[in-house]
Design an enzyme around this catalytic site. Structure first.
Site, PDB file in Angstrom:
ATOM      1  N   SER A 121      84.397  26.229 -23.198  1.00 18.85           N
ATOM      2  CA  SER A 121      84.359  25.433 -24.436  1.00 18.85           C
ATOM      3  C   SER A 121      83.519  26.099 -25.517  1.00 18.85           C
ATOM      4  O   SER A 121      83.463  25.626 -26.648  1.00 18.85           O
ATOM      5  CB  SER A 121      83.802  24.031 -24.145  1.00 18.85           C
ATOM      6  OG  SER A 121      82.460  24.119 -23.682  1.00 18.85           O
ATOM      7  N   GLY A 122      82.869  27.217 -25.183  1.00 16.89           N
ATOM      8  CA  GLY A 122      82.024  27.907 -26.147  1.00 16.89           C
ATOM      9  C   GLY A 122      82.809  28.798 -27.085  1.00 16.89           C
ATOM     10  O   GLY A 122      84.036  28.925 -26.976  1.00 16.89           O
TER      11      GLY A 122
ATOM     12  N   ARG B  69      81.834  20.701 -18.077  1.00 17.87           N
ATOM     13  CA  ARG B  69      81.118  19.435 -17.897  1.00 17.87           C
ATOM     14  C   ARG B  69      81.974  18.266 -18.361  1.00 17.87           C
ATOM     15  O   ARG B  69      81.851  17.156 -17.860  1.00 17.87           O
ATOM     16  CB  ARG B  69      79.800  19.454 -18.699  1.00 17.87           C
ATOM     17  CG  ARG B  69      78.686  20.247 -18.038  1.00 17.87           C
ATOM     18  CD  ARG B  69      77.350  19.849 -18.647  1.00 17.87           C
ATOM     19  NE  ARG B  69      76.246  20.556 -18.027  1.00 17.87           N
ATOM     20  CZ  ARG B  69      75.695  21.647 -18.511  1.00 17.87           C
ATOM     21  NH1 ARG B  69      76.178  22.180 -19.629  1.00 17.87           N
ATOM     22  NH2 ARG B  69      74.680  22.226 -17.911  1.00 17.87           N
TER      23      ARG B  69
ATOM     24  N   LEU C  15      78.352  31.313 -20.426  1.00 20.65           N
ATOM     25  CA  LEU C  15      77.377  30.251 -20.655  1.00 20.65           C
ATOM     26  C   LEU C  15      76.311  30.708 -21.643  1.00 20.65           C
ATOM     27  O   LEU C  15      75.904  31.865 -21.638  1.00 20.65           O
ATOM     28  CB  LEU C  15      76.691  29.856 -19.344  1.00 20.65           C
ATOM     29  CG  LEU C  15      77.460  28.980 -18.370  1.00 20.65           C
ATOM     30  CD1 LEU C  15      76.591  28.691 -17.151  1.00 20.65           C
ATOM     31  CD2 LEU C  15      77.882  27.671 -19.030  1.00 20.65           C
ATOM     32  N   GLY C  16      75.853  29.781 -22.455  1.00 17.53           N
ATOM     33  CA  GLY C  16      74.783  30.105 -23.392  1.00 17.53           C
ATOM     34  C   GLY C  16      74.451  28.922 -24.269  1.00 17.53           C
ATOM     35  O   GLY C  16      75.311  28.091 -24.567  1.00 17.53           O
TER      36      GLY C  16
ATOM     37  N   TYR D  87      63.703  34.701 -26.324  1.00 20.03           N
ATOM     38  CA  TYR D  87      65.158  34.790 -26.150  1.00 20.03           C
ATOM     39  C   TYR D  87      65.563  36.140 -25.565  1.00 20.03           C
ATOM     40  O   TYR D  87      66.301  36.204 -24.577  1.00 20.03           O
ATOM     41  CB  TYR D  87      65.855  34.572 -27.500  1.00 20.03           C
ATOM     42  CG  TYR D  87      67.366  34.620 -27.436  1.00 20.03           C
ATOM     43  CD1 TYR D  87      68.105  33.492 -27.095  1.00 20.03           C
ATOM     44  CD2 TYR D  87      68.058  35.804 -27.709  1.00 20.03           C
ATOM     45  CE1 TYR D  87      69.498  33.532 -27.031  1.00 20.03           C
ATOM     46  CE2 TYR D  87      69.438  35.858 -27.647  1.00 20.03           C
ATOM     47  CZ  TYR D  87      70.151  34.721 -27.306  1.00 20.03           C
ATOM     48  OH  TYR D  87      71.526  34.779 -27.235  1.00 20.03           O
TER      49      TYR D  87
ATOM     50  N   LYS E 265      67.130  37.074 -21.722  1.00 21.08           N
ATOM     51  CA  LYS E 265      68.374  37.823 -21.534  1.00 21.08           C
ATOM     52  C   LYS E 265      68.119  39.094 -20.727  1.00 21.08           C
ATOM     53  O   LYS E 265      68.938  39.487 -19.883  1.00 21.08           O
ATOM     54  CB  LYS E 265      68.988  38.175 -22.896  1.00 21.08           C
ATOM     55  CG  LYS E 265      69.499  36.980 -23.681  1.00 21.08           C
ATOM     56  CD  LYS E 265      70.623  36.271 -22.951  1.00 21.08           C
ATOM     57  CE  LYS E 265      71.244  35.168 -23.795  1.00 21.08           C
ATOM     58  NZ  LYS E 265      72.329  34.456 -23.082  1.00 21.08           N
TER      59      LYS E 265
ATOM     60  N   LEU F 167      77.321  36.506 -33.401  1.00 20.23           N
ATOM     61  CA  LEU F 167      78.732  36.214 -33.201  1.00 20.23           C
ATOM     62  C   LEU F 167      79.343  35.489 -34.395  1.00 20.23           C
ATOM     63  O   LEU F 167      78.760  34.539 -34.926  1.00 20.23           O
ATOM     64  CB  LEU F 167      78.912  35.360 -31.941  1.00 20.23           C
ATOM     65  CG  LEU F 167      78.647  36.072 -30.617  1.00 20.23           C
ATOM     66  CD1 LEU F 167      78.522  35.055 -29.494  1.00 20.23           C
ATOM     67  CD2 LEU F 167      79.763  37.059 -30.313  1.00 20.23           C
TER      68      LEU F 167
ATOM     69  N   ARG G 287      75.026  27.367 -37.875  1.00 20.52           N
ATOM     70  CA  ARG G 287      73.881  28.234 -37.640  1.00 20.52           C
ATOM     71  C   ARG G 287      73.662  29.093 -38.868  1.00 20.52           C
ATOM     72  O   ARG G 287      74.500  29.915 -39.239  1.00 20.52           O
ATOM     73  CB  ARG G 287      74.107  29.113 -36.402  1.00 20.52           C
ATOM     74  CG  ARG G 287      74.246  28.312 -35.110  1.00 20.52           C
ATOM     75  CD  ARG G 287      74.282  29.222 -33.898  1.00 20.52           C
ATOM     76  NE  ARG G 287      74.500  28.460 -32.673  1.00 20.52           N
ATOM     77  CZ  ARG G 287      74.561  29.019 -31.460  1.00 20.52           C
ATOM     78  NH1 ARG G 287      74.406  30.316 -31.330  1.00 20.52           N
ATOM     79  NH2 ARG G 287      74.761  28.262 -30.394  1.00 20.52           N
TER      80      ARG G 287
END
Length: 219
Positions: A12-13, A37, A73-74, A125, A129, A152, A160
Protein backbone atom coordinates in the site's frame (compact mmCIF):
# COMPACT_ATOMS: atom_id res chain seq x y z
CA UNK A 1 10.71 -23.07 -17.20
CA UNK A 2 8.60 -22.81 -14.06
CA UNK A 3 7.09 -19.43 -13.36
CA UNK A 4 7.88 -17.70 -10.10
CA UNK A 5 5.99 -16.64 -7.00
CA UNK A 6 6.56 -13.54 -4.90
CA UNK A 7 5.71 -12.20 -1.47
CA UNK A 8 5.31 -8.43 -1.26
CA UNK A 9 5.20 -6.63 2.07
CA UNK A 10 4.25 -2.95 1.94
CA UNK A 11 1.96 -3.07 -1.09
CA UNK A 12 0.00 0.00 0.00
CA UNK A 13 3.06 2.26 0.13
CA UNK A 14 4.47 4.55 -2.54
CA UNK A 15 6.96 2.08 -4.02
CA UNK A 16 5.03 -1.02 -2.97
CA UNK A 17 1.92 -0.01 -4.92
CA UNK A 18 3.97 0.53 -8.08
CA UNK A 19 5.80 -2.74 -7.51
CA UNK A 20 2.55 -4.66 -7.10
CA UNK A 21 1.32 -3.42 -10.46
CA UNK A 22 4.56 -4.43 -12.15
CA UNK A 23 4.57 -7.91 -10.62
CA UNK A 24 0.98 -8.52 -11.66
CA UNK A 25 1.80 -7.53 -15.24
CA UNK A 26 4.99 -9.60 -15.35
CA UNK A 27 4.46 -12.96 -17.05
CA UNK A 28 7.39 -14.39 -15.06
CA UNK A 29 5.26 -14.37 -11.90
CA UNK A 30 2.27 -16.64 -11.60
CA UNK A 31 1.43 -15.73 -7.99
CA UNK A 32 1.88 -12.64 -5.83
CA UNK A 33 1.12 -12.82 -2.12
CA UNK A 34 0.69 -9.51 -0.31
CA UNK A 35 0.73 -8.87 3.43
CA UNK A 36 -1.47 -5.95 4.48
CA UNK A 37 -2.96 -4.62 7.69
CA UNK A 38 -6.08 -3.51 5.85
CA UNK A 39 -7.54 -5.09 2.73
CA UNK A 40 -6.73 -3.33 -0.54
CA UNK A 41 -9.98 -4.69 -1.99
CA UNK A 42 -8.01 -5.80 -5.03
CA UNK A 43 -9.40 -8.48 -7.29
CA UNK A 44 -6.80 -10.15 -9.50
CA UNK A 45 -6.26 -13.82 -10.40
CA UNK A 46 -2.58 -13.66 -9.40
CA UNK A 47 -3.07 -12.02 -6.01
CA UNK A 48 -3.44 -13.73 -2.66
CA UNK A 49 -4.05 -11.09 -0.01
CA UNK A 50 -3.26 -11.85 3.63
CA UNK A 51 -4.58 -9.40 6.23
CA UNK A 52 -2.49 -9.64 9.37
CA UNK A 53 -0.85 -7.87 12.28
CA UNK A 54 2.89 -7.66 11.75
CA UNK A 55 3.56 -8.58 15.38
CA UNK A 56 2.26 -12.05 14.43
CA UNK A 57 4.49 -12.71 11.40
CA UNK A 58 5.73 -16.03 12.76
CA UNK A 59 2.22 -17.45 12.39
CA UNK A 60 2.30 -16.92 8.61
CA UNK A 61 5.46 -18.81 7.67
CA UNK A 62 3.65 -20.93 5.09
CA UNK A 63 3.25 -17.84 2.88
CA UNK A 64 7.02 -17.39 2.72
CA UNK A 65 7.42 -20.44 0.47
CA UNK A 66 8.07 -18.26 -2.57
CA UNK A 67 10.96 -17.45 -4.89
CA UNK A 68 11.30 -13.74 -4.20
CA UNK A 69 10.45 -11.62 -1.18
CA UNK A 70 10.04 -7.86 -1.68
CA UNK A 71 10.05 -5.71 1.46
CA UNK A 72 8.82 -2.15 1.00
CA UNK A 73 7.94 -1.40 4.61
CA UNK A 74 8.71 2.07 5.87
CA UNK A 75 7.36 4.93 7.91
CA UNK A 76 8.48 8.26 9.34
CA UNK A 77 9.18 9.19 12.94
CA UNK A 78 6.35 11.73 12.71
CA UNK A 79 3.89 9.10 11.54
CA UNK A 80 5.19 6.40 13.91
CA UNK A 81 5.05 8.73 16.89
CA UNK A 82 8.24 7.60 18.63
CA UNK A 83 11.70 6.41 17.69
CA UNK A 84 10.90 2.98 19.11
CA UNK A 85 7.78 2.66 16.97
CA UNK A 86 9.79 3.75 13.93
CA UNK A 87 12.48 1.16 14.68
CA UNK A 88 9.86 -1.59 14.89
CA UNK A 89 8.51 -0.85 11.40
CA UNK A 90 11.76 0.01 9.62
CA UNK A 91 14.17 -2.37 11.31
CA UNK A 92 12.57 -5.10 13.43
CA UNK A 93 9.82 -6.17 11.02
CA UNK A 94 12.08 -6.32 7.93
CA UNK A 95 14.66 -8.36 9.86
CA UNK A 96 12.03 -10.81 11.04
CA UNK A 97 10.66 -11.07 7.50
CA UNK A 98 14.13 -11.77 6.12
CA UNK A 99 14.80 -14.37 8.79
CA UNK A 100 11.60 -16.26 8.00
CA UNK A 101 12.26 -15.93 4.26
CA UNK A 102 15.67 -17.56 4.75
CA UNK A 103 14.17 -20.31 6.92
CA UNK A 104 11.46 -21.10 4.39
CA UNK A 105 13.81 -21.27 1.42
CA UNK A 106 13.15 -18.02 -0.45
CA UNK A 107 15.82 -17.38 -3.07
CA UNK A 108 15.95 -13.59 -3.11
CA UNK A 109 15.25 -10.81 -0.64
CA UNK A 110 14.84 -7.30 -2.01
CA UNK A 111 14.41 -4.40 0.39
CA UNK A 112 14.18 -0.63 0.35
CA UNK A 113 16.66 1.16 2.59
CA UNK A 114 17.72 4.77 2.09
CA UNK A 115 20.47 6.93 0.67
CA UNK A 116 23.01 7.64 3.40
CA UNK A 117 22.29 4.49 5.40
CA UNK A 118 25.09 4.11 7.93
CA UNK A 119 25.03 2.15 11.18
CA UNK A 120 27.41 4.71 12.74
CA UNK A 121 25.52 7.80 11.62
CA UNK A 122 24.60 10.41 14.22
CA UNK A 123 21.32 10.90 12.35
CA UNK A 124 18.74 8.49 13.80
CA UNK A 125 17.01 7.71 10.51
CA UNK A 126 20.24 6.97 8.65
CA UNK A 127 21.58 4.97 11.58
CA UNK A 128 18.48 2.76 11.72
CA UNK A 129 18.69 2.08 7.99
CA UNK A 130 22.38 1.27 8.35
CA UNK A 131 21.69 -1.14 11.20
CA UNK A 132 18.98 -2.79 9.09
CA UNK A 133 21.41 -3.35 6.23
CA UNK A 134 24.12 -4.62 8.56
CA UNK A 135 21.83 -7.14 10.24
CA UNK A 136 20.28 -8.26 6.96
CA UNK A 137 23.70 -9.27 5.67
CA UNK A 138 24.20 -11.46 8.75
CA UNK A 139 21.07 -13.46 7.94
CA UNK A 140 22.80 -14.91 4.91
CA UNK A 141 20.19 -14.88 2.17
CA UNK A 142 21.45 -16.40 -1.06
CA UNK A 143 20.69 -13.17 -2.88
CA UNK A 144 20.16 -9.89 -1.01
CA UNK A 145 19.37 -6.70 -2.92
CA UNK A 146 19.38 -3.45 -0.93
CA UNK A 147 17.96 -0.34 -2.61
CA UNK A 148 19.06 3.09 -1.40
CA UNK A 149 16.81 5.64 -3.13
CA UNK A 150 17.12 9.38 -2.63
CA UNK A 151 13.93 11.34 -1.91
CA UNK A 152 11.05 9.49 -3.54
CA UNK A 153 8.74 11.13 -6.03
CA UNK A 154 5.14 10.06 -6.50
CA UNK A 155 1.60 10.60 -5.29
CA UNK A 156 1.58 10.07 -1.54
CA UNK A 157 -1.49 10.05 0.66
CA UNK A 158 0.27 12.41 3.04
CA UNK A 159 2.07 15.66 2.17
CA UNK A 160 5.83 15.83 2.75
CA UNK A 161 7.44 19.24 2.39
CA UNK A 162 10.96 17.98 1.67
CA UNK A 163 9.88 15.76 -1.17
CA UNK A 164 7.64 18.43 -2.68
CA UNK A 165 10.44 21.00 -2.68
CA UNK A 166 12.95 18.52 -4.11
CA UNK A 167 10.49 17.59 -6.85
CA UNK A 168 10.11 21.22 -7.90
CA UNK A 169 13.88 21.75 -7.90
CA UNK A 170 14.67 18.59 -9.85
CA UNK A 171 12.11 19.48 -12.51
CA UNK A 172 12.98 23.19 -12.74
CA UNK A 173 16.72 23.07 -12.14
CA UNK A 174 17.88 19.57 -13.10
CA UNK A 175 21.51 20.72 -13.61
CA UNK A 176 21.83 21.14 -9.83
CA UNK A 177 21.95 17.34 -9.50
CA UNK A 178 24.86 16.80 -11.91
CA UNK A 179 28.30 15.40 -11.10
CA UNK A 180 28.96 14.61 -7.46
CA UNK A 181 25.44 15.76 -6.54
CA UNK A 182 23.70 13.25 -8.78
CA UNK A 183 23.19 10.86 -5.83
CA UNK A 184 20.88 13.45 -4.23
CA UNK A 185 18.58 13.70 -7.24
CA UNK A 186 15.01 12.68 -6.29
CA UNK A 187 13.87 9.45 -7.89
CA UNK A 188 10.44 8.25 -8.97
CA UNK A 189 8.79 5.48 -6.98
CA UNK A 190 8.04 3.60 -10.19
CA UNK A 191 11.71 3.79 -11.17
CA UNK A 192 12.66 2.13 -7.89
CA UNK A 193 9.96 -0.51 -8.34
CA UNK A 194 11.18 -1.31 -11.85
CA UNK A 195 14.71 -1.62 -10.52
CA UNK A 196 13.56 -4.14 -7.93
CA UNK A 197 11.83 -6.29 -10.57
CA UNK A 198 14.91 -6.18 -12.79
CA UNK A 199 17.19 -7.14 -9.89
CA UNK A 200 14.93 -10.09 -9.10
CA UNK A 201 15.61 -11.43 -12.61
CA UNK A 202 19.32 -11.80 -11.85
CA UNK A 203 20.57 -15.24 -10.87
CA UNK A 204 23.69 -13.81 -9.22
CA UNK A 205 24.15 -14.62 -5.54
CA UNK A 206 25.55 -12.33 -2.85
CA UNK A 207 24.81 -8.91 -1.41
CA UNK A 208 24.04 -6.12 -3.85
CA UNK A 209 23.62 -2.47 -2.85
CA UNK A 210 21.90 -0.26 -5.41
CA UNK A 211 22.46 3.47 -4.94
CA UNK A 212 19.86 5.91 -6.22
CA UNK A 213 21.69 6.95 -9.40
CA UNK A 214 22.43 3.30 -10.15
CA UNK A 215 18.75 2.42 -9.84
CA UNK A 216 17.98 5.02 -12.49
CA UNK A 217 20.53 3.40 -14.81
CA UNK A 218 18.83 0.02 -14.39
CA UNK A 219 15.64 1.27 -16.05
Amino acid sequence: MARKSALLIGASGLVGAKLLGLLLNDSEYEKVIIFVRKSLELKHPKVEEVVLEFDELAQYKVYFKVNDVFCCLGTTIKKAGTQEAFKKVDVEYPLEIAGIAKEMGAEKFLVISSMGANARSKVFYSRMKGILEQELEKIGMGSLHIFRPSLLLGDRKEFRVGESVSSLISKGLPFLFAGSLRKYKPIGAETVAKGMVLAAQSEAEGVFIHESYEIEKMN
